[in-house]
Motif scaffolding. Structure first.
Motif, PDB file in Angstrom:
ATOM      1  N   ALA A  20      42.211  82.076  35.193  1.00 45.09           N
ATOM      2  CA  ALA A  20      42.219  83.050  34.258  1.00 45.09           C
ATOM      3  C   ALA A  20      43.543  83.189  33.530  1.00 45.09           C
ATOM      4  O   ALA A  20      44.645  83.176  34.547  1.00 45.09           O
ATOM      5  CB  ALA A  20      41.742  84.409  34.673  1.00 45.09           C
ATOM      6  N   GLY A  21      43.707  83.047  32.374  1.00 38.93           N
ATOM      7  CA  GLY A  21      45.156  83.072  31.508  1.00 38.93           C
ATOM      8  C   GLY A  21      45.728  81.637  31.501  1.00 38.93           C
ATOM      9  O   GLY A  21      46.787  81.479  31.021  1.00 38.93           O
ATOM     10  N   THR A  22      45.160  80.889  31.889  1.00 35.61           N
ATOM     11  CA  THR A  22      45.646  79.497  31.763  1.00 35.61           C
ATOM     12  C   THR A  22      45.605  78.980  30.337  1.00 35.61           C
ATOM     13  O   THR A  22      44.352  78.992  29.715  1.00 35.61           O
ATOM     14  CB  THR A  22      44.893  78.277  32.528  1.00 35.61           C
ATOM     15  N   ASP A  23      46.758  78.680  29.971  1.00 32.52           N
ATOM     16  CA  ASP A  23      46.715  77.866  28.490  1.00 32.52           C
ATOM     17  C   ASP A  23      45.893  76.699  28.364  1.00 32.52           C
ATOM     18  O   ASP A  23      46.186  75.858  29.192  1.00 32.52           O
ATOM     19  CB  ASP A  23      48.205  77.545  27.884  1.00 32.52           C
ATOM     20  N   SER A  24      45.345  76.330  27.211  1.00 34.71           N
ATOM     21  CA  SER A  24      44.447  75.128  27.127  1.00 34.71           C
ATOM     22  C   SER A  24      45.698  73.948  27.162  1.00 34.71           C
ATOM     23  O   SER A  24      44.927  72.844  27.591  1.00 34.71           O
ATOM     24  CB  SER A  24      43.904  74.981  25.879  1.00 34.71           C
ATOM     25  N   LYS A  25      46.743  74.021  26.787  1.00 28.25           N
ATOM     26  CA  LYS A  25      47.784  73.024  26.874  1.00 28.25           C
ATOM     27  C   LYS A  25      48.125  72.603  28.405  1.00 28.25           C
ATOM     28  O   LYS A  25      48.424  71.558  28.427  1.00 28.25           O
ATOM     29  CB  LYS A  25      48.980  73.375  26.176  1.00 28.25           C
ATOM     30  N   GLU A  26      47.647  73.491  29.219  1.00 28.23           N
ATOM     31  CA  GLU A  26      47.906  73.251  30.577  1.00 28.23           C
ATOM     32  C   GLU A  26      46.809  72.841  31.478  1.00 28.23           C
ATOM     33  O   GLU A  26      46.910  72.508  32.679  1.00 28.23           O
ATOM     34  CB  GLU A  26      48.665  74.695  31.401  1.00 28.23           C
ATOM     35  N   PHE A  27      45.682  72.698  30.747  1.00 25.11           N
ATOM     36  CA  PHE A  27      44.513  72.167  31.263  1.00 25.11           C
ATOM     37  C   PHE A  27      44.612  70.914  32.061  1.00 25.11           C
ATOM     38  O   PHE A  27      44.323  70.762  33.319  1.00 25.11           O
ATOM     39  CB  PHE A  27      43.145  72.203  30.428  1.00 25.11           C
ATOM     40  N   LEU A  28      45.294  69.942  31.290  1.00 29.00           N
ATOM     41  CA  LEU A  28      45.184  68.503  31.987  1.00 29.00           C
ATOM     42  C   LEU A  28      46.179  68.549  33.256  1.00 29.00           C
ATOM     43  O   LEU A  28      45.937  67.814  34.333  1.00 29.00           O
ATOM     44  CB  LEU A  28      45.735  67.601  31.042  1.00 29.00           C
ATOM     45  N   ALA A  29      47.157  69.159  33.100  1.00 31.80           N
ATOM     46  CA  ALA A  29      48.280  69.292  34.129  1.00 31.80           C
ATOM     47  C   ALA A  29      47.618  69.789  35.494  1.00 31.80           C
ATOM     48  O   ALA A  29      47.747  69.557  36.791  1.00 31.80           O
ATOM     49  CB  ALA A  29      49.505  69.900  33.976  1.00 31.80           C
ATOM     50  N   LYS A  55      51.805  61.494  25.379  1.00 32.21           N
ATOM     51  CA  LYS A  55      51.969  62.957  25.957  1.00 32.21           C
ATOM     52  C   LYS A  55      50.805  63.355  27.269  1.00 32.21           C
ATOM     53  O   LYS A  55      51.037  63.652  28.118  1.00 32.21           O
ATOM     54  CB  LYS A  55      51.346  63.950  24.805  1.00 32.21           C
ATOM     55  N   TRP A  56      49.482  62.542  27.015  1.00 34.95           N
ATOM     56  CA  TRP A  56      48.494  62.642  28.116  1.00 34.95           C
ATOM     57  C   TRP A  56      49.272  62.002  29.550  1.00 34.95           C
ATOM     58  O   TRP A  56      49.210  62.624  30.467  1.00 34.95           O
ATOM     59  CB  TRP A  56      47.121  61.880  28.050  1.00 34.95           C
ATOM     60  N   ALA A  57      49.905  60.815  29.188  1.00 35.24           N
ATOM     61  CA  ALA A  57      50.681  60.141  30.529  1.00 35.24           C
ATOM     62  C   ALA A  57      51.441  61.067  31.012  1.00 35.24           C
ATOM     63  O   ALA A  57      51.626  61.221  32.413  1.00 35.24           O
ATOM     64  CB  ALA A  57      50.906  58.802  30.030  1.00 35.24           C
ATOM     65  N   GLU A  58      52.535  61.717  30.046  1.00 33.70           N
ATOM     66  CA  GLU A  58      53.658  62.411  30.695  1.00 33.70           C
ATOM     67  C   GLU A  58      53.120  63.801  31.471  1.00 33.70           C
ATOM     68  O   GLU A  58      53.680  64.341  32.218  1.00 33.70           O
ATOM     69  CB  GLU A  58      54.223  62.968  29.247  1.00 33.70           C
ATOM     70  N   GLN A  59      51.598  64.208  31.119  1.00 36.66           N
ATOM     71  CA  GLN A  59      51.342  65.528  31.803  1.00 36.66           C
ATOM     72  C   GLN A  59      50.592  65.257  33.256  1.00 36.66           C
ATOM     73  O   GLN A  59      50.228  66.409  33.833  1.00 36.66           O
ATOM     74  CB  GLN A  59      50.257  66.050  30.950  1.00 36.66           C
ATOM     75  N   THR A  60      50.620  63.999  33.625  1.00 33.75           N
ATOM     76  CA  THR A  60      49.748  63.562  34.780  1.00 33.75           C
ATOM     77  C   THR A  60      50.807  62.937  35.880  1.00 33.75           C
ATOM     78  O   THR A  60      51.698  62.230  35.500  1.00 33.75           O
ATOM     79  CB  THR A  60      48.604  62.740  34.727  1.00 33.75           C
ATOM     80  N   PRO A  61      50.663  63.092  37.199  1.00 30.09           N
ATOM     81  CA  PRO A  61      51.391  62.494  38.092  1.00 30.09           C
ATOM     82  C   PRO A  61      51.157  61.065  38.449  1.00 30.09           C
ATOM     83  O   PRO A  61      49.882  60.593  38.116  1.00 30.09           O
ATOM     84  CB  PRO A  61      51.061  63.441  39.289  1.00 30.09           C
TER      85      PRO A  61
END
Length: 208
Positions: A20-29, A55-61
């Motif tokens: 709860a409270g997670t911003d949608s921009k943080e979903f992928l991470a 951007k997608w690539a940068e958000q993932t390990p």
């Protein structure tokens, strides 16, 4: 064994999966902390800009992969598709090529000749007339979606008929344990966060 879901950007998965409270921009991470792969279905409908792939690539390990979708009935965009998905860099996983029509080997050869041969490709062939094409795919380093029997360099499995009982997931795990090749597994998205629950349970059953 790489297990994930078909997409991640679903507000209805909060708070069942996303806190709860997670911003949608943080979903992928957040998703990428739990799973090592995801299907990128949006590319089958509209090809995002190069910057979006970056951007997608940068958000993932490291080690996380995207499996982009290519609609095989749009051969004119194949070159552009191949150029765009390269911006995922090391995060580019297998491409799923969907062909919904009856067998057309000319189209198949066009697609095989247009896509990067070094990148894995899984053909999602719905029409039964494609039965028997598996050796040709294997010769090109490709595989048919949900084929665990024919010779192939890797496997691509999609579970599309939820709900699944724990007994069914145990059966999935038992069958997947027999697979020797690198394998990508994806559960269908539903409004409720059932897909990530199934994926997490399957990973648990596989001992990962």
């Amino acid at each position: 064994m790489h297990v994930g879901t078909s997409g991640w950007s679903y507000p209805s998965w909060k708070p069942g999966f996303y806190p709860a409270g997670t911003d949608s921009k943080e979903f992928l991470a957040y998703y990428a902390q739990r799973f090592s792969t995801v299907e990128l279905n949006t590319t089958g409908y509209r090809l995002p800009a190069e910057e979006q792939f970056r951007k997608w690539a940068e958000q993932t390990p490291a080690g996380f992969t995207f499996a982009p979708k290519l609609a095989g009935n749009r051969p004119r965009i194949v070159a552009e598709f191949a150029a765009r998905v390269r911006f995922l860099g090391d995060h580019l996983g297998p491409t799923r090529v969907q062909l919904i029509n009856a067998r057309d080997e000319g189209m198949l050869e066009l697609l095989l000749g247009s896509l990067d041969p070094s990148a894995p490709v899984a053909f999602d062939l719905e029409h039964e007339s494609w039965n028997g094409i598996e050796p040709r795919l294997a010769a090109a380093g490709a595989v048919r979606v949900n084929d665990l029997e024919s010779a192939a360099p890797f496997r691509y499995v999609r579970y599309r008929d939820p709900p699944y009982s724990d007994a069914q997931l145990m059966d999935f795990a038992a069958r997947l344990r027999e697979v020797k090749e690198p394998t990508y597994v994806y559960f269908r998205h539903e409004d409720k966060p059932t897909a990530p629950r199934y994926a997490e349970r399957l990973l648990e059953l596989l001992g990962q």
